[in-house]
Design a protein around this motif. Structure first.
Motif, mmCIF file in Angstrom:
data_model
loop_
_atom_site.group_PDB
_atom_site.id
_atom_site.type_symbol
_atom_site.label_atom_id
_atom_site.label_comp_id
_atom_site.label_asym_id
_atom_site.label_seq_id
_atom_site.Cartn_x
_atom_site.Cartn_y
_atom_site.Cartn_z
ATOM 1 N N THR A 137 -39.175 39.514 59.427
ATOM 2 C CA THR A 137 -39.991 40.197 58.428
ATOM 3 C C THR A 137 -40.769 41.322 59.096
ATOM 4 N N PRO A 138 -41.117 42.325 58.316
ATOM 5 C CA PRO A 138 -41.946 43.389 58.886
ATOM 6 C C PRO A 138 -43.280 42.816 59.346
ATOM 7 N N ALA A 139 -43.907 43.501 60.261
ATOM 8 C CA ALA A 139 -45.186 43.025 60.802
ATOM 9 C C ALA A 139 -46.179 42.844 59.664
ATOM 10 N N GLU A 140 -46.725 41.609 59.597
ATOM 11 C CA GLU A 140 -47.672 41.317 58.531
ATOM 12 C C GLU A 140 -48.992 42.063 58.794
ATOM 13 N N GLN A 141 -49.470 42.644 57.775
ATOM 14 C CA GLN A 141 -50.760 43.331 57.861
ATOM 15 C C GLN A 141 -51.721 42.624 56.907
ATOM 16 N N ALA A 142 -52.957 42.650 57.257
ATOM 17 C CA ALA A 142 -53.962 42.040 56.379
ATOM 18 C C ALA A 142 -53.986 42.818 55.072
ATOM 19 N N THR A 143 -53.745 42.097 53.969
ATOM 20 C CA THR A 143 -53.719 42.757 52.671
ATOM 21 C C THR A 143 -55.156 42.914 52.177
ATOM 22 N N PRO A 144 -55.560 44.140 51.979
ATOM 23 C CA PRO A 144 -56.936 44.324 51.497
ATOM 24 C C PRO A 144 -57.110 43.751 50.102
ATOM 25 N N SER A 145 -58.292 43.223 49.843
ATOM 26 C CA SER A 145 -58.570 42.659 48.525
ATOM 27 C C SER A 145 -58.480 43.776 47.477
ATOM 28 N N GLY A 146 -57.855 43.416 46.370
ATOM 29 C CA GLY A 146 -57.717 44.402 45.294
ATOM 30 C C GLY A 146 -56.451 45.227 45.419
ATOM 31 N N THR A 147 -55.496 44.830 46.270
ATOM 32 C CA THR A 147 -54.232 45.566 46.398
ATOM 33 C C THR A 147 -53.049 44.601 46.238
ATOM 34 N N VAL A 148 -51.885 45.181 45.931
ATOM 35 C CA VAL A 148 -50.625 44.424 45.812
ATOM 36 C C VAL A 148 -49.628 45.084 46.768
ATOM 37 N N VAL A 149 -48.955 44.237 47.601
ATOM 38 C CA VAL A 149 -47.999 44.767 48.586
ATOM 39 C C VAL A 149 -46.595 44.269 48.233
ATOM 40 N N PHE A 150 -45.643 45.217 48.176
ATOM 41 C CA PHE A 150 -44.225 44.903 47.890
ATOM 42 C C PHE A 150 -43.409 45.239 49.136
ATOM 43 N N LYS A 151 -42.493 44.340 49.508
ATOM 44 C CA LYS A 151 -41.657 44.574 50.702
ATOM 45 C C LYS A 151 -40.206 44.190 50.414
ATOM 46 N N VAL A 152 -39.278 44.984 50.997
ATOM 47 C CA VAL A 152 -37.842 44.676 50.976
ATOM 48 C C VAL A 152 -37.308 44.999 52.358
ATOM 49 N N TRP A 153 -36.554 44.074 52.984
ATOM 50 C CA TRP A 153 -35.996 44.315 54.314
ATOM 51 C C TRP A 153 -34.669 43.558 54.457
ATOM 52 N N GLY A 154 -33.919 43.959 55.453
ATOM 53 C CA GLY A 154 -32.611 43.345 55.709
ATOM 54 C C GLY A 154 -31.553 44.401 55.937
ATOM 55 N N SER A 155 -30.285 44.074 55.573
ATOM 56 C CA SER A 155 -29.144 44.977 55.787
ATOM 57 C C SER A 155 -28.423 45.200 54.468
ATOM 58 N N ALA A 156 -28.235 46.472 54.112
ATOM 59 C CA ALA A 156 -27.513 46.830 52.885
ATOM 60 C C ALA A 156 -26.670 48.063 53.174
ATOM 61 N N PRO A 157 -25.512 47.908 53.845
ATOM 62 C CA PRO A 157 -24.694 49.062 54.237
ATOM 63 C C PRO A 157 -24.259 49.935 53.070
ATOM 64 N N SER A 158 -24.027 49.316 51.906
ATOM 65 C CA SER A 158 -23.570 50.097 50.746
ATOM 66 C C SER A 158 -24.723 50.577 49.881
ATOM 67 N N GLY A 159 -25.945 50.255 50.270
ATOM 68 C CA GLY A 159 -27.116 50.704 49.515
ATOM 69 C C GLY A 159 -27.741 49.583 48.708
ATOM 70 N N VAL A 160 -28.961 49.823 48.233
ATOM 71 C CA VAL A 160 -29.697 48.848 47.436
ATOM 72 C C VAL A 160 -30.600 49.596 46.457
ATOM 73 N N GLU A 161 -30.738 49.061 45.243
ATOM 74 C CA GLU A 161 -31.600 49.661 44.224
ATOM 75 C C GLU A 161 -32.836 48.776 44.085
ATOM 76 N N VAL A 162 -34.033 49.345 44.337
ATOM 77 C CA VAL A 162 -35.277 48.582 44.344
ATOM 78 C C VAL A 162 -36.157 49.019 43.174
#
Length: 200
Positions: free
Chosen positions: A99-124
């Motif tokens: 997973t990406p390096a975890e960072q302290a999530t500040p209060s009042g925010t929302v964090v979205f993450k996508v990681w891995g391998s997608a050679p043909s692409g990915v729609e987020v």
């Protein structure tokens, strides 16, 4: 000479010499010696044949001892193949998701993450029930300000023909994760607000 002139016949006495035969003594020896050799030879041959039969009969009557070689267990153990080596292994290794390096999530925010391998692409797509946004590239990290009126926050990432991806959404220290692999599968992670509303 007439018969009247012959002397009267007198039988031989016990001490007198035997009457002469028609053969001389040397002729009799010539026949007797070879005959005795022939008889002696025939006797030896018969005796030898009889002795052989007796030996065979004796051998048949008394069987010869049989020698049996017994291999002991120790000898077998010496010739046995080496014992297999026993290797004790621990429990199977579990797959570690990087997973990406975890960072302290500040209060009042929302964090979205996508990681891995997608050679043909990915729609987020990420956001809330009232705000949807598009993302691109891996790894991807997006941050939004928390809206207390939102019912949920989520992230979806669809593969375009193959790959292996993970996704997550974090609100006020709470995290929800998802996973997708291969084909056109979709990774989804969603967090819901409280029953009475708000994100405490």
């Amino acid at each position: 000479m007439s018969n009247s002139q012959l002397p009267p016949y007198q039988p031989p006495t016990a001490g007198s010499a035997p009457a002469p035969t028609g053969r001389p003594k040397w002729a009799r020896k010539r026949i007797a010696i070879p005959a005795s050799f022939v008889i002696l030879f025939v006797g030896v041959v018969i005796g030898a044949a009889g002795g052989t039969d007796q030996k065979k009969t004796g051998a048949e009557a008394k069987p010869q001892p049989t020698v049996t070689v017994t291999v002991t267990a120790a000898a077998k153990a010496e010739k046995a193949a080496p014992q297999p080596t026993v290797t004790v292994t621990g429990p199977p290794k579990t797959k570690t998701v990087e997973t990406p390096a975890e960072q302290a999530t500040p209060s009042g925010t929302v964090v979205f993450k996508v990681w891995g391998s997608a050679p043909s692409g990915v729609e987020v797509t990420y956001g809330s029930d009232s705000d949807n946004r598009q993302g691109s590239g891996l790894p991807m990290t997006k941050t939004l300000k928390l809206d207390s009126a939102a019912l949920y926050y989520d992230v979806t990432a669809q593969l375009s023909g193959g790959g292996d991806i993970n996704c997550s959404v974090t609100v006020n220290g709470r995290t929800k994760t998802g996973h997708a692999s291969g084909g056109y599968n979709i990774c989804t992670a969603q967090l819901n607000g409280g029953f009475g509303g708000g994100w405490s």
